[in-house]
Write a protein that holds these residues in place. Structure first.
Motif, PDB file in Angstrom:
ATOM      1  N   TRP A 391       0.842  -1.203   0.000  1.00 51.80           N
ATOM      2  CA  TRP A 391       0.000   0.000   0.000  1.00 51.80           C
ATOM      3  C   TRP A 391       0.876   1.252   0.000  1.00 51.80           C
ATOM      4  O   TRP A 391       0.618   2.205  -0.733  1.00 51.80           O
ATOM      5  N   MET A 392       1.916   1.224   0.811  1.00 51.47           N
ATOM      6  CA  MET A 392       2.840   2.358   0.848  1.00 51.47           C
ATOM      7  C   MET A 392       3.565   2.505  -0.483  1.00 51.47           C
ATOM      8  O   MET A 392       3.811   3.620  -0.953  1.00 51.47           O
ATOM      9  N   GLU A 393       3.895   1.379  -1.085  1.00 49.90           N
ATOM     10  CA  GLU A 393       4.584   1.424  -2.370  1.00 49.90           C
ATOM     11  C   GLU A 393       3.711   2.059  -3.454  1.00 49.90           C
ATOM     12  O   GLU A 393       4.207   2.790  -4.326  1.00 49.90           O
ATOM     13  N   ASN A 396       4.018   5.755  -3.174  1.00 49.42           N
ATOM     14  CA  ASN A 396       5.303   6.213  -3.708  1.00 49.42           C
ATOM     15  C   ASN A 396       5.281   6.246  -5.230  1.00 49.42           C
ATOM     16  O   ASN A 396       5.798   7.184  -5.853  1.00 49.42           O
ATOM     17  N   GLN A 397       4.680   5.219  -5.827  1.00 49.22           N
ATOM     18  CA  GLN A 397       4.582   5.197  -7.288  1.00 49.22           C
ATOM     19  C   GLN A 397       3.689   6.323  -7.813  1.00 49.22           C
ATOM     20  O   GLN A 397       3.982   6.924  -8.854  1.00 49.22           O
ATOM     21  N   SER A 398       2.601   6.604  -7.072  1.00 48.24           N
ATOM     22  CA  SER A 398       1.719   7.709  -7.483  1.00 48.24           C
ATOM     23  C   SER A 398       2.450   9.040  -7.456  1.00 48.24           C
ATOM     24  O   SER A 398       2.256   9.897  -8.328  1.00 48.24           O
ATOM     25  N   LEU A 399       3.304   9.228  -6.445  1.00 51.18           N
ATOM     26  CA  LEU A 399       4.064  10.475  -6.350  1.00 51.18           C
ATOM     27  C   LEU A 399       5.101  10.588  -7.451  1.00 51.18           C
ATOM     28  O   LEU A 399       5.361  11.678  -7.978  1.00 51.18           O
ATOM     29  N   PRO A 451       8.988  15.757  -0.909  1.00 49.94           N
ATOM     30  CA  PRO A 451       8.933  14.428  -1.523  1.00 49.94           C
ATOM     31  C   PRO A 451       7.796  13.556  -1.021  1.00 49.94           C
ATOM     32  O   PRO A 451       7.434  12.583  -1.669  1.00 49.94           O
ATOM     33  N   ASP A 452       7.202  13.896   0.150  1.00 49.10           N
ATOM     34  CA  ASP A 452       6.158  13.030   0.691  1.00 49.10           C
ATOM     35  C   ASP A 452       4.795  13.457   0.193  1.00 49.10           C
ATOM     36  O   ASP A 452       4.654  14.323  -0.676  1.00 49.10           O
TER      37      ASP A 452
END
Length: 588
Positions: A391-393, A396-399, A451-452
């Motif tokens: 889910w966290m990944e 990160n990919q969306s960002l 970055p977050d």
């Protein structure tokens, strides 16, 4: 000694004169081989010079005479195997040897007149003997075969040992196996007497005849007899036995013994020892089945609290040990650590996820049930959350795929600004997160210096339109969080009522996902059918618990409640209360 006795009688010498004329060990071996009066079985007796390399322990019994009545009657001569230390059973028939006369009760000495008689005159072949245990008889046969240079049917690892080495091994295993926990059980007197050697021989025979399992059982017993607060160290758990293995038994012939000990340590040891332990082979340290918690943390790359949680959940076996100084330390099963290593990073803690998203932990905890339904809490309230790393990944990919938005504009707003300054509730923010992740709300880009997730950029009008639709929606329909607000209950209570079928819902399509909603008609119907215990309590001026007890005395039971179906609010049917409500009001 039996041959010398017969030789003395043949030359009209007394037994005492015989002692004075005893030959040297080397002369003795040749005399045995050349003597015509020897029986055939002892004509191949090996040289006893090996005793010089046995650590000072003689493999022969010379002070007392030991015999088997049945075989002595059949042969009429003494057998050399009866004179071997720890060969306590007859190698021929398997009965216990005898060294005490049953008639006079005296120990049988070589200073007697006749070979077949005790000093009291009683005939030795009239003595009665009993059968020895099979393992003891087998071990005695091995000792006899080694002494006479015959082919040995191995008992455990005994085949390559000399007679003196085998006797030393029996003394080590037997004295520790028969001990009750004393530190130096090998230090004993009169070991050449049968009543002293019997328990030693029995214990050693069981170990050797069931090798290596018997040896491992011996080590288990030694460890269980050691003081509990000293079992965290090898020297504390095994005492003198540990030192004997690596000092007194350092000869290459006993490599098998140390190797078996190291196999046991590698498979069963739950204590700790440092790399500076030079006695143990380096491979043992690598093959240990139990490792210190600090080593497991390094292997898994997790914190101590995370490792403790894995142990508490039963995913990794662990044991708390106590050092000699009273310090508790944790050891864990290495196989479990290896098995869980690929999986341990598939979940994140609440702290790790909050740090990765750039959110406060308390805010993320409120939002989790909405934005990450896959997240699971391990226990009751306050226990740890497990959040899928996948889910966290995805976040990160969306960002990563979003383009940086250069500069600032009065028409745009970052998610960090929304979090800090806009008067939205955590539930409303959670809905925004869920719609962004589902693609129903698309940011225009991201801030290059953030970055977050707080760097997500939106158009202000876009956000306001989304909020208006999401929280006002179609006329006559409420989301479950909105329904909870209308009923003045927590969202989990509203979800429980829906799950129990007490609150009717319908399914509507929102973008690419579906959600349950409650119509205003369903909400009104619910209010007509049911009443919360907390509302009755307010009306009657009592606590909800007291009201529940009062209603129970009138056989009125709730349809939901904490102890009934995990709903956190007591709920009663109005129809059941109708006849009793005036009475209840009077009772208040």
């Amino acid at each position: 000694m039996g041959y010398r006795f017969r030789l003395a009688n043949a030359n009209l010498l007394s037994s005492r004169e015989l002692v004075e004329l005893q030959p040297s060990e080397e002369e003795e071996s040749f005399a045995f081989a050349d003597a015509g009066l020897m029986d055939d079985s002892s004509s191949e007796v090996a040289s006893t010079h090996e005793c010089q390399n046995s650590g000072g322990i003689s493999p022969w019994v010379t002070r007392w005479a030991r015999f088997c009545p049945g075989c002595l009657a059949a042969r009429g001569t003494w057998h050399v195997a009866w004179e071997i230390l720890f060969a306590d059973a007859c190698a021929t028939c398997g009965t216990w040897l005898i060294d005490t006369c049953s008639e006079c009760g005296m120990r049988l000495s070589w200073h007697r007149q006749g070979l077949l008689h005790c000093g009291c005159g009683d005939l030795l072949i009239s003595q009665s003997a009993s059968s020895a245990p099979r393992a003891v008889a087998q071990l005695s046969a091995i000792l006899a075969a080694v002494a006479m240079g015959r082919e040995v049917v191995e008992v455990g690892p005994t085949g390559s040992l000399t007679l003196s080495q085998l006797v030393r091994l029996i003394r080590l295993l037997g004295s520790y196996g028969a001990s009750d926990g004393q530190r130096s059980p090998q230090k004993m007197r009169a070991i050449d007497r049968l009543e002293t050697s019997w328990p030693i021989v029995c214990a050693a025979a069981e170990v050797l005849c069931t090798w290596p399992n018997g040896f491992f059982m011996l080590l288990d017993r030694l460890k269980s007899l050691s003081p509990e607060n000293s079992r965290g160290k090898l020297v504390g758990a095994f005492g003198g036995f540990y030192f004997a293995l690596y000092k007194g038994f350092s000869h290459a012939a006993f490599d098998f013994l140390r190797r078996a000990f190291e196999d046991y340590v590698a498979a069963n040891w739950t204590g700790a020892f440092a790399r500076r332990n030079t006695r143990l082979a380096a491979s043992v340290l690598d093959d240990l089945s139990w490792i210190p918690a600090s080593r497991a943390q390094g292997t898994l790359g997790v914190s101590r609290s995370r490792l403790n949680a894995l142990v508490a959940e039963g995913k990794v076996k662990g044991e708390l040990r106590l050092s000699a100084k009273g310090r508790k330390f944790l050891v864990v099963n290495k196989a479990d650590v290896s098995a869980i290593q690929p999986l341990v990073h598939e979940v994140l803690s609440l702290e790790e996820a909050a740090r990765g998203l750039g959110l406060k932990k308390t805010r993320l905890q409120v939002m989790l049930p909405i934005i990450c339904p896959e997240a699971r809490q391990r226990g009751d309230r306050g226990s740890r959350w497990d959040i899928p790393s996948s889910w966290m990944e995805r976040w990160n990919q969306s960002l990563e795929v979003l383009s940086p938005v250069a500069g600032s504009s009065c028409d745009n707003v970052s998610l960090r600004q929304v979090l800090r300054y806009w008067p939205w509730t955590d539930e409303q923010l959670a809905r925004l997160f869920a719609d962004v992740q589902a693609g129903r709300m698309v940011p225009i880009g991201r801030s290059p210096d953030q970055p977050d997730i707080g760097g997500l950029q939106f158009e202000k009008t876009q956000l306001r339109d989304w909020f208006s639709y999401a929280f006002h929606g179609r006329v006559g329909e409420l989301t479950i969080p909105q329904t909870a607000f209308q009923l003045d209950v927590k969202q989990e209570v509203a979800y429980a009522l829906v799950r129990l079928g007490l609150l009717e819902t319908s399914v509507r399509q929102v973008g690419r996902r579906t959600e349950r909603c409650v119509s205003t008609a369903s909400l009104e119907k619910f209010r007509q059918l049911y009443v919360f215990g907390r509302d009755l309590a307010r009306q009657l001026g009592r606590s909800p618990k007291a009201v529940a007890a009062l209603l129970a005395s009138h056989d009125i039971s709730p349809v939901s409640g904490p102890s009934l179906n995990s709903c956190r609010q007591l709920l009663f049917e109005r129809a059941a209360l109708g006849a009793y409500l005036p009475f209840l009001e009077n009772s208040s």
